[in-house]
Design a protein around this motif. Structure first.
Motif, PDB file in Angstrom:
ATOM      1  N   GLU A 107      13.674   2.840  11.335  1.00  0.00           N
ATOM      2  CA  GLU A 107      14.868   3.129  12.142  1.00  0.00           C
ATOM      3  C   GLU A 107      16.036   2.260  11.690  1.00  0.00           C
ATOM      4  O   GLU A 107      17.168   2.725  11.593  1.00  0.00           O
ATOM      5  N   LEU A 108      15.732   0.997  11.379  1.00  0.00           N
ATOM      6  CA  LEU A 108      16.815   0.092  10.966  1.00  0.00           C
ATOM      7  C   LEU A 108      17.467   0.573   9.676  1.00  0.00           C
ATOM      8  O   LEU A 108      18.654   0.435   9.460  1.00  0.00           O
ATOM      9  N   LEU A 109      16.632   1.215   8.801  1.00  0.00           N
ATOM     10  CA  LEU A 109      17.121   1.575   7.469  1.00  0.00           C
ATOM     11  C   LEU A 109      17.440   3.058   7.358  1.00  0.00           C
ATOM     12  O   LEU A 109      17.467   3.620   6.271  1.00  0.00           O
ATOM     13  N   ASN A 131      15.676  -4.805  -4.199  1.00  0.00           N
ATOM     14  CA  ASN A 131      14.517  -4.395  -5.012  1.00  0.00           C
ATOM     15  C   ASN A 131      13.752  -3.275  -4.328  1.00  0.00           C
ATOM     16  O   ASN A 131      13.264  -2.350  -4.970  1.00  0.00           O
ATOM     17  N   MET A 132      13.684  -3.312  -2.992  1.00  0.00           N
ATOM     18  CA  MET A 132      13.051  -2.206  -2.269  1.00  0.00           C
ATOM     19  C   MET A 132      13.830  -0.921  -2.500  1.00  0.00           C
ATOM     20  O   MET A 132      13.269   0.146  -2.700  1.00  0.00           O
ATOM     21  N   SER A 162      14.160   4.521   4.450  1.00  0.00           N
ATOM     22  CA  SER A 162      13.529   4.836   5.725  1.00  0.00           C
ATOM     23  C   SER A 162      12.163   5.486   5.514  1.00  0.00           C
ATOM     24  O   SER A 162      11.199   5.168   6.204  1.00  0.00           O
ATOM     25  N   GLU A 163      12.085   6.366   4.517  1.00  0.00           N
ATOM     26  CA  GLU A 163      10.808   7.018   4.217  1.00  0.00           C
ATOM     27  C   GLU A 163       9.817   6.000   3.659  1.00  0.00           C
ATOM     28  O   GLU A 163       8.636   6.001   4.000  1.00  0.00           O
ATOM     29  N   LEU A 164      10.312   5.110   2.795  1.00  0.00           N
ATOM     30  CA  LEU A 164       9.421   4.111   2.184  1.00  0.00           C
ATOM     31  C   LEU A 164       8.829   3.209   3.260  1.00  0.00           C
ATOM     32  O   LEU A 164       7.684   2.783   3.182  1.00  0.00           O
ATOM     33  N   GLN A 187       0.836  -1.215   0.000  1.00  0.00           N
ATOM     34  CA  GLN A 187       0.000   0.000   0.000  1.00  0.00           C
ATOM     35  C   GLN A 187       0.862   1.253   0.000  1.00  0.00           C
ATOM     36  O   GLN A 187       0.569   2.227  -0.684  1.00  0.00           O
ATOM     37  N   ARG A 188       1.953   1.209   0.767  1.00  0.00           N
ATOM     38  CA  ARG A 188       2.860   2.369   0.866  1.00  0.00           C
ATOM     39  C   ARG A 188       3.462   2.674  -0.502  1.00  0.00           C
ATOM     40  O   ARG A 188       3.558   3.841  -0.918  1.00  0.00           O
TER      41      ARG A 188
END
Lengths: 78, 78
Positions: B71-73, A57-58, A70-72, A16-17
């Protein structure tokens, strides 16, 4: 099984994000697919929460959407 | 090849981030492995940047380390 449903929830939230960020850019799945070099059908499956996507891939999807990882992944409530 | 080295860099940064968070908790790789249900040798390989880890395995590691995925990323400069 609790474990399974948590996994499904998180895959769904991630999908969804990604969809939200893509739509905010006014992009189709095809445009995102072109921008990040991943197949359109794979993008669709990720957005539906059907793929346990890899870190790289992310990273490709985040970069194409002008987001940091981090934003994703900021969809988890603290 | 540029593409390959970017991937290596990000896998390496992620591995370092996980190691740092683990060490801040005073945990061995074994303790983290026990807490997140992933094999110790896999944890070691991820920390060395040798595994393109999946989203769900990252989630397990983050949860075990009491971190959100975001936080991890958070190791990417904006």
């Amino acid at each position: 099984m609790k474990h399974q449903s948590d996994d499904q929830l998180y895959l769904h939230l991630l999908g969804q994000r990604i969809r939200l960020a893509r739509e905010q850019k006014g992009w189709s799945q095809e445009s995102l697919s072109f921008a990040c070099g991943l197949h359109r059908t794979y993008i669709g499956a990720v957005e539906r929460g059907e793929r346990n996507i890899s870190f790289l891939n992310m990273k490709r999807i985040a970069t194409a959407l002008d987001l940091s990882l981090s934003e994703l992944l900021d969809f988890e409530e603290k």
